[in-house]
Design an enzyme around this catalytic site. Structure first.
Site, PDB file in Angstrom:
ATOM      1  N   HIS A 104      31.111 102.148  70.823  1.00  0.00           N
ATOM      2  CA  HIS A 104      31.778 102.090  72.121  1.00  0.00           C
ATOM      3  C   HIS A 104      30.807 102.401  73.258  1.00  0.00           C
ATOM      4  CE1 HIS A 104      35.202 102.073  74.786  1.00  0.00           C
ATOM      5  NE2 HIS A 104      35.014 103.320  75.161  1.00  0.00           N
ATOM      6  N   PRO A 148      31.953 107.522  69.213  1.00  0.00           N
ATOM      7  CA  PRO A 148      30.763 106.669  69.335  1.00  0.00           C
ATOM      8  C   PRO A 148      30.888 105.328  68.598  1.00  0.00           C
ATOM      9  CG  PRO A 148      30.229 108.866  68.478  1.00  0.00           C
ATOM     10  CD  PRO A 148      31.693 108.674  68.344  1.00  0.00           C
ATOM     11  N   GLU A 149      32.036 105.101  67.955  1.00  0.00           N
ATOM     12  CA  GLU A 149      32.212 103.853  67.202  1.00  0.00           C
ATOM     13  C   GLU A 149      33.308 102.992  67.851  1.00  0.00           C
ATOM     14  OE1 GLU A 149      31.581 104.160  62.879  1.00  0.00           O
ATOM     15  OE2 GLU A 149      31.323 106.318  63.207  1.00  0.00           O
ATOM     16  N   MET A 150      34.531 103.037  67.327  1.00  0.00           N
ATOM     17  CA  MET A 150      35.585 102.194  67.913  1.00  0.00           C
ATOM     18  C   MET A 150      36.437 102.945  68.927  1.00  0.00           C
ATOM     19  SD  MET A 150      36.498 100.142  64.377  1.00  0.00           S
ATOM     20  CE  MET A 150      37.580  98.881  65.025  1.00  0.00           C
TER      21      MET A 150
END
Length: 345
Positions: A104, A148-150
């Protein structure tokens, strides 16, 4: 002359039998060192789960198809841009081809962790580099919610999927009264992922086809075994278990990122299946050349020096682990509705 021809013929036959016996013996040696062929169907996958003490919900093609849509569903991310396939690209060996996963707002993984391949990952005994998840369903939840991902909280993920009638109906049909829940979203994705098995020529060799590997690949397999690589890279997936890392010396790129493994310093051993397609290597993606990775493993894990020639021989064998990928048709996803939460960039 006739006697000579008969003698020569007998010699050729005897030599061929000797070679076949040697190949069969090598296959048995490989099995004795813990290597095993991939399952050939979902029934065999179920049997492996039992042996590994893993529990999965019942498999169905319908559930796997739903999971495939969700695997490619970028609306599960807060931005509406990132899907499971972003970091685990099925067209790129099940990885993303970069050193550290990007999530993200173009955020690099804070521990500089590399995305492991999703192919055959259902056969790992643990998931994530620190082994914190036991199943793919548990693993699937993590990236969806991780900032920090989706970056999508579970409640929002359910709200997004529930806003699409086609999905809601599918969940009610497959899961009954439980219907659409965050657990079932993860379960459907995991069901699709368990179909991502890639049988290779190496599996055919272990199953008795002596001609499945060429002479160079067989030599590489012998070197792989003789050097002790199967100490960690064993089992069906030639990896997928937790092992100590840096046994004899420190990994030369240990300073890249802050990853230290689990509470005991153990790290999940990456599968070697399709490894020629999954560079860069190691948990922090700091080595891009397969032969360099092989030599580094010899040094830090086995306490030996692997020569350039031996590294090439092992790499030749590893090429035979490139398997046949299942045919994946990109799904047509349902259209957003007025109720679908808007993406947040």
């Amino acid at each position: 002359m006739k006697r000579f021809a008969l003698s020569l013929s007998a010699f050729v036959v005897a030599s061929a039998l000797s070679l076949n016996a040697a190949d069969s013996n090598l296959a048995q040696v490989a099995k004795d060192n813990g290597l095993a062929p991939l399952p050939q169907n979902q029934q065999e996958v179920e049997a492996i789960f039992k042996d590994m003490n893993l529990t999965f919900t019942p498999f169905s093609e319908e559930k796997a198809e739903l999971g495939k849509k969700l695997y490619f569903e970028s609306r599960l991310s807060k931005s509406g841009l990132i899907s499971c396939n972003t970091c685990h690209n099925l067209g790129m060996g099940g990885t993303d081809g970069v050193s550290a996963a990007i999530g993200h707002k173009w955020t690099a993984n804070p521990s500089h962790l590399n995305s492991p391949t999703v192919y055959n990952s259902v056969l790992n005994s643990v998931q994530f580099w620190d082994g914190r998840a036991g199943t793919l369903a548990d693993q699937a939840k993590g990236p969806i919610e991780a900032e920090p991902e989706m970056a999508t909280p579970a409640k929002l993920a359910v709200e997004k999927i529930a806003s699409l009638p086609e999905y809601k109906q599918s969940f009610e049909k497959i899961y009954g009264k439980r219907g659409l829940t965050f657990d079932n979203i993860a379960d459907a994705i995991a069901t699709f992922e368990r179909t991502l098995i890639t049988p290779s020529r190496f599996d055919a060799f272990l199953r008795g086809d002596d001609k499945a590997l060429n002479a160079g690949e067989k030599k590489g397999l012998q070197v792989f075994i003789d050097k002790g690589c199967t100490t960690c890279h064993s089992g069906i997936n030639l990896g997928g278990t937790m092992q100590s890392f840096g046994v004899f010396s420190q990994y030369k790129f240990a300073s890249v990122g802050n990853f230290k493994g689990d509470a005991n310093g153990l790290v999940k051993v990456p599968t070697l299946r399709n490894v020629v397609e999954t560079a860069p290597y190691f948990h922090n993606g700091a080595i891009w050349n397969l032969k360099d990775a092989i030599k580094e493993m010899g040094s830090i894990q086995l306490g030996i020096k692997i020569s350039d020639k031996e590294a090439q021989q092992i790499a030749t064998f590893l090429e035979a682990l490139s398997g046949q990928k299942p045919q994946i048709t990109y799904p047509i996803l349902p259209a957003s509705t007025e109720k679908t939460p808007k993406p947040e960039l």
